[in-house]
Every structure is written in structure tokens, then in C-alpha cells.
Design a protein around this motif. Sequence first.
Motif, PDB file in Angstrom:
ATOM      1  N   ARG A  15      18.823  40.980  20.686  1.00  0.00           N
ATOM      2  CA  ARG A  15      20.176  40.442  20.835  1.00  0.00           C
ATOM      3  C   ARG A  15      20.811  40.956  22.127  1.00  0.00           C
ATOM      4  N   SER A  40      24.322  41.766  24.438  1.00  0.00           N
ATOM      5  CA  SER A  40      25.718  42.170  24.305  1.00  0.00           C
ATOM      6  C   SER A  40      26.198  42.686  25.651  1.00  0.00           C
ATOM      7  N   ASP A  72      27.600  39.597  19.561  1.00  0.00           N
ATOM      8  CA  ASP A  72      26.272  38.988  19.661  1.00  0.00           C
ATOM      9  C   ASP A  72      26.363  37.789  20.601  1.00  0.00           C
TER      10      ASP A  72
END
Length: 266
Positions: free
Chosen positions: A174, A176, A184
Motif C-alpha cells: 500500500r 501512503s 491508503d
Amino acid sequence: TNLLLTTNGVLVDEQVVQLCSENGVVVVVGLDGPREANNLGRIYPDGRGSFDDVRRAIAKLVRSGVHTCASVAVTPYNLEHLEELPAFFGELGVEKFGFNFLKGHRLLVLVREEEIDQYYRQASRSVIASFRRSGRKDFEYQMEKKWRAFYERDFFPLDCTCYGSQLVVRPDGRLSNCPFSEVDLGRVGEIDPRFRIHETEVVQEWRKSLPLFHPAYRDCDAKSLCGGGCHWGWSEVYGEGAVDQGMKIFAEEVFNEFLGSGFPRR
């Protein structure tokens, strides 16, 4: 662009070292000082301290020529011993180290709420004392940034690169803008090739915390040395939009130190 691996060091093996060496990765290892100070906070689930394993990991990285730095959490356990750390990290062979003030809910676990300003004030003065004792402007990251802003007029708008130039890839893929935030932004391999971190809504919102934009800094003499601080950490404790008072205190202390003492320009 720098590739940066932040780790507690306990899983660093020869394969990791080789991978970092071949790809020019800068490795930042969490270590809060000598054995006693480190093992009060960085422990395994069974209660054992991690110091010896982390020290061995740093030695492996340094021997292999990997760019190796250290990250130091400033806690009540090591607060009064920060002056000793430049020599300690110098002996370990790291290229640079950085002090990190407590943030987020972890701050309230170790420091009572009514003593938070006192903690930041004491921590700031200890970091400054460490800087003066080392005699180097580029060994500890927090003071290096302040030095360059004050003496070399190298303007920087940030205390943390969470405001647009930092792209975080989590272990699960993910994306960020901050290693601690739950934001997310998609997954590696699935996002649009035109994706740019600085254009995301969260970055645009977080940038409002910068001194040039936030009204709380209007009368702050040290605003030129103070970035936005840790948006995530302060918002987690005091709510969205709160100013990172800890970094504001740090900037004020450094500003007064530079004005009053004129640290030798070398």
C-alpha cells in the motif's frame, strides 16, 4: 530521489545487506543509545532487549559499505544522556543519526499531558547540547536542517517530508504519504502511472500546517526554522489541524541558541 529503508534492525541479514548495497538503499536503523537506554524501550515480546542484535546489524551494514544512519527516539529513558550519543554513534560508524521526539498516542503513554511542553523544552535543549558537544553541523539530522536554514539561508518548509515529496511503500504494497498514517493511496502495480504524491488530497490538506499558511505561526519569530512538524502525530493527540507544538518549541529553542551564542560556522 533516495530509496530509504527504515528498520528496527533485528531482521537484517546478509541477504538484506546485499540487496541494499546493490541498489544504493539508505538504511535507517532504530537505536536509542547504549544498551541500557535502548533496552528500556526496544524489547522483544519475551522481554529481552534488542541492543546486541541491532548493533550487529549496523556493523554488517557498515562493513558492506551500505549508507547507514540511526534513528533515536528521545524518551524519558535517554533524555539526560543525549550529549553522549554523537560519540557513541561515531564509534558505530553510522554516517548520520537523527533525534525523533515522541509523537502520537505514544507520547501520552510515556509523558503526562500536563508535562508535554516541559518534555519538549527539555528534549530540545538536550538536542542542542548534543549538537554543541559534537562540534559537527551535519552529523545529527534535526540540527543540521536548522543550521542550514539559519546560517546558509537554505530555506526548507518541512520538518518532515510528509508534505509532498515522500512516498511511503508499506510492506503489503500500500502507498501512503506517511509511514504512520492509515491513509491508503492505492497499491504498487495498481495505481495510474500518472500518480503524483504531491497532487493527492491528503498532501494538499496537510500542507496547510506549514508555517507560511497556518495562523498559529503568525507571531512566531522562529517560523523560518520551523517546518510543519509531524501532522500525523499531533493530529492523533489533539485533532485534525492542530499545530505540532513540540516542533514549534524546538524551533524556538534553536533560534534563540543561534542568536545568542553564534555556534562556530564550520
